[in-house]
Design an enzyme around this catalytic site. Structure first.
Site, mmCIF file in Angstrom:
data_model
loop_
_atom_site.group_PDB
_atom_site.id
_atom_site.type_symbol
_atom_site.label_atom_id
_atom_site.label_comp_id
_atom_site.label_asym_id
_atom_site.label_seq_id
_atom_site.Cartn_x
_atom_site.Cartn_y
_atom_site.Cartn_z
ATOM 1 N N HIS A 17 33.360 21.915 22.706
ATOM 2 C CA HIS A 17 32.039 22.497 22.081
ATOM 3 C C HIS A 17 32.260 23.788 21.320
ATOM 4 O O HIS A 17 31.978 23.856 20.168
ATOM 5 C CB HIS A 17 31.141 22.607 23.226
ATOM 6 C CG HIS A 17 30.509 21.688 24.028
ATOM 7 N ND1 HIS A 17 30.780 21.693 25.323
ATOM 8 C CD2 HIS A 17 30.055 20.323 23.716
ATOM 9 C CE1 HIS A 17 30.150 20.312 25.933
ATOM 10 N NE2 HIS A 17 30.089 19.682 24.723
ATOM 11 N N LYS A 41 18.223 12.962 33.655
ATOM 12 C CA LYS A 41 19.692 13.281 33.948
ATOM 13 C C LYS A 41 19.542 14.442 34.929
ATOM 14 O O LYS A 41 19.353 15.455 34.358
ATOM 15 C CB LYS A 41 20.478 13.314 32.994
ATOM 16 C CG LYS A 41 21.684 12.600 32.966
ATOM 17 C CD LYS A 41 22.326 12.077 31.455
ATOM 18 C CE LYS A 41 23.175 13.219 31.020
ATOM 19 N NZ LYS A 41 23.887 12.767 29.586
ATOM 20 N N SER A 127 32.696 17.037 29.319
ATOM 21 C CA SER A 127 32.030 18.026 30.530
ATOM 22 C C SER A 127 32.139 17.305 31.857
ATOM 23 O O SER A 127 32.520 17.841 32.932
ATOM 24 C CB SER A 127 30.480 18.293 30.388
ATOM 25 O OG SER A 127 30.211 18.996 29.071
#
Ligand code: PNS
Length: 159
Positions: A17, A41, A127
């Site tokens: 990122h 989520k 991630s």
């Protein structure tokens, strides 16, 4: 002012990122990193924790701002006078879904999406993988910022 949004879940931010954010900061006057809230989520980190880590690891760039949003990304763009979304593409497998979103976002609000090819150093990074590897004590050096590694290790140790 040329302003771009770099959206994502950032649970947590990785060097992949950061590579995209840093490169975008050299192309645009302002990069707004938007942490999108997805209530369906359950993340490992709260939205505020994700934002705090992002603030810390992007502070060297003078033109990066961290924000959060619940709802459609195009509405965030409208609220912030942003006409470009930037996304990193790691592999062809990312492309199909990203293309669909880019086309839909363009249809809904005329917002353009720019794809930046991920640095090959980070093309296998996500991630989710970082969480799994840190959980079992694997080596993630060079893949996430030191601060994020520390926070992940602490969080995953918690009962
Ligand atoms: O880091 P992620 O989870 O891959 O990011 C995906 C994200 C948050 C950028 C994407 O799901 C998104 O834009 N969500 C906002 C809701 C929205 O606008 N949905 C319609 C997309 S066409």
């Amino acid at each position: 002012m040329r302003r771009v949004v770099c959206p994502g879940s950032f649970d947590p931010v990785t060097n992949g990122h950061l590579d995209i954010i840093g490169r975008a900061s050299r192309l645009f006057d302002e990069v707004v990193v938007a942490v999108l809230i997805n209530k369906t989520k359950k993340g490992l980190f709260s939205i505020d924790e994700r934002m705090e880590m992002l603030e810390e690891v992007t502070k060297e760039y003078g033109n990066v701002r961290i924000d959060k949003w619940h709802g459609l990304l195009v509405d965030f763009c409208r609220h912030n006078d942003i006409s470009v979304i930037i996304k990193g593409l790691r592999a062809v497998s990312d492309y199909e879904y990203e293309l669909q979103m880019a086309q839909m976002n363009h249809r809904m609000a005329g917002v353009e999406t720019m794809f930046m090819s991920t640095n090959p150093l980070y093309s296998y990074l996500s991630s989710s993988l970082m969480k799994e590897i840190v959980k079992y004590g694997g080596d993630v050096s060079g893949l996430i910022p030191e601060l994020v590694h520390t926070r992940l290790a602490e969080r995953l140790r918690e009962p």
